[in-house]
Design an enzyme around this catalytic site. Structure first.
Site, PDB file in Angstrom:
ATOM      1  N   ASP A  68      15.956   8.229  16.401  1.00  0.00           N
ATOM      2  CA  ASP A  68      14.896   9.216  16.209  1.00  0.00           C
ATOM      3  C   ASP A  68      13.820   9.117  17.285  1.00  0.00           C
ATOM      4  O   ASP A  68      13.557   8.045  17.840  1.00  0.00           O
ATOM      5  CB  ASP A  68      14.194   8.990  14.859  1.00  0.00           C
ATOM      6  N   HIS A 213      15.057   3.756  16.349  1.00  0.00           N
ATOM      7  CA  HIS A 213      14.217   4.526  17.264  1.00  0.00           C
ATOM      8  C   HIS A 213      14.379   3.937  18.667  1.00  0.00           C
ATOM      9  O   HIS A 213      14.041   2.754  18.867  1.00  0.00           O
ATOM     10  CB  HIS A 213      12.743   4.452  16.859  1.00  0.00           C
TER      11      HIS A 213
END
Length: 257
Positions: A68, A213
């Site tokens: 993400d 992430h």
């Protein structure tokens, strides 16, 4: 004695439970809207070739690696690792300061066979916004990603996993399925690759969706160990669409293991 048509008084426990359920629905949409990868596959016809896509996750021990809020400065290093280990991933990309800053990295993600997906333009909590504001947040990345890759994304991930009926309606309108997760390393809390790796390994399960992430310092260095150890456990890495195959992701639907 009954008091006319007055409904019976609810216990304090029932009131608390009702309030908790109301809050849960407000934060995450309706629980019944979630579809697991297994259920998606079970309800789908075979693909055009009479099969289940490139990997049959009915048989294989599949797991999806997702990233993400990128791309970032370390994403090319991550892509090198994924290429070396022949692992596909799904990237939920952020518009401002990411897609616009690293368009060549976005193109590389797509060109190397990874799934390019939408993570909004500025990363707001979508449930706090109006439908028009939600639409703006999702349409921005759609247009930019189509321009860079030649393809409009069909998946999105709401920031913090927060979704509700408004978000679902706009996602459906824009042709976007919603993808949540079952494994989180909380890599925004730590720069320790060993801790990130351990958290992922402790939570990993068949049909899982791993949330990482690629913008945090400890995450990219943790990925080789995560891949190697999960492969040693018999896992096959797939993109989110491969995890659902032969089902086609349905716009608006929330997918969560």
């Amino acid at each position: 004695m009954p008091h006319g048509n007055r409904p019976p008084r609810r216990s304090r426990g029932a009131v608390v439970l009702t309030a908790a359920l109301t809050l849960a629905l407000a934060l995450g949409g309706c629980a019944n809207d979630r579809v697991t990868p297994k259920d998606a596959r079970a309800d789908a016809p075979l693909d055009a070739r009479g099969g289940f896509g490139s990997v049959d996750c009915r048989q294989a021990r599949c797991i999806a690696l997702t990233f993400d809020a990128g791309p970032g400065k370390d994403t090319p290093r991550l892509l090198d690792t994924l290429k070396e280990k022949t692992v596909p991933a799904t990237f939920f990309l952020l518009g401002m300061n990411h897609i616009m800053k690293y368009p060549t990295v976005v193109k590389r993600i797509a060109d190397e066979g990874h799934e390019v997906a939408n993570h909004t333009w500025t990363h707001p909590v979508l449930t706090d916004l109006s439908e028009d504001e939600i639409r703006d947040e999702l349409e921005g990345p759609q247009g930019e990603l189509e321009q860079i890759t030649g393809r409009r994304p069909t998946l999105m991930r709401p920031p913090q996993g927060r979704t509700d009926d408004k978000v679902t309606a706009v996602a459906k309108e824009l042709g976007l399925s919603q993808v949540l997760w079952s494994v989180t390393a909380k890599d925004y809390e730590t720069d320790d690759p060993e801790l990130i790796e351990r958290r992922v390994l402790d939570q990993a399960a068949r049909d899982g969706i791993i949330l990482l992430h690629d913008i945090y310092k400890g995450t990219v260095p943790a990925v080789p160990g995560i891949i190697d150890k999960l492969k040693a456990r018999g896992y096959t890495f797939v993109t989110v669409p491969q995890l659902l195959a032969p089902a086609e992701p349905e716009p608006g639907t929330i997918y969560k293991p």
